[in-house]
Design an enzyme around this catalytic site. Structure first.
Site, PDB file in Angstrom:
ATOM      1  N   CYS A  68       3.272  -4.513   6.581  1.00  0.00           N
ATOM      2  CA  CYS A  68       3.076  -4.439   5.135  1.00  0.00           C
ATOM      3  C   CYS A  68       4.307  -3.845   4.455  1.00  0.00           C
ATOM      4  CB  CYS A  68       1.867  -3.555   4.828  1.00  0.00           C
ATOM      5  SG  CYS A  68       0.312  -4.200   5.499  1.00  0.00           S
ATOM      6  N   HIS A 118       0.833  -1.202   0.000  1.00  0.00           N
ATOM      7  CA  HIS A 118       0.000   0.000   0.000  1.00  0.00           C
ATOM      8  C   HIS A 118       0.871   1.258   0.000  1.00  0.00           C
ATOM      9  CE1 HIS A 118       0.641   0.817   4.315  1.00  0.00           C
ATOM     10  NE2 HIS A 118       0.425  -0.480   4.538  1.00  0.00           N
TER      11      HIS A 118
END
Length: 166
Positions: free
Chosen positions: A140, A128
């Site tokens: 992430c 992201h």
């Protein structure tokens, strides 16, 4: 490894002959990922989905799916929906995908601990947008917005996010 894979290196992520600066988890890279440790798990993680905010951008690829107002991601280890896309109302612990900030305007979903999630092994390893350069994630891999859009426009389902042990 192929040019279609995203490969984490000490200098950033290599993809299609380019190198992109990125951020990883505040817990570093780990062989023993656990829920809540903030680590980015070592492995070869397939890209299994792409989500985007249709109110903030056009679809970056034909296979991208719009994020709706009720879209959530379950992070409740005790629930059958753990590490799955779920919809509001949802009584268990979750993360809202349609956020006020731009972090999830565009999300590549990996197959980390998915589709058959093992409780406690960790949920939602996404690719992201970053908050700012060098700011760590909760596990992430994150990129500058324009870099993420460039990647999303070229990556195919089934490509891999490859995280090697340091």
């Amino acid at each position: 490894m192929t040019p279609d894979d995203l490969v984490l290196t000490p200098m950033g992520v290599r993809f299609r002959g380019r190198l992109f600066p990125c951020s990883v988890g505040k817990g570093g890279v780990s062989r023993n990922k656990r829920e809540g440790d903030g680590a980015t798990p070592v492995g070869r993680h397939r890209i299994v989905g792409m989500l985007y905010r249709p109110d903030r951008m056009d679809a970056p690829a034909p296979w991208a799916v719009p994020i709706g107002p009720g879209d959530l991601w379950s992070d409740d280890m005790g629930d059958a929906g753990y590490n799955q896309l779920v919809r509001a109302p949802y009584k268990h612990s979750h993360e809202r995908l349609r956020r006020a900030d731009p972090l999830y305007d565009l999300v590549l979903i990996t197959d980390w601990n998915w589709p058959d999630a093992v409780p406690g092994r960790g949920s939602a390893i996404f690719v992201h947008q970053w908050r700012r350069p060098g700011f760590p994630t909760e596990g992430c891999v994150a990129f500058r917005r324009d870099h993420l859009r460039w990647i999303a426009g070229r990556i195919l389902p089934g490509a891999r996010l490859i995280i090697l042990a340091a």
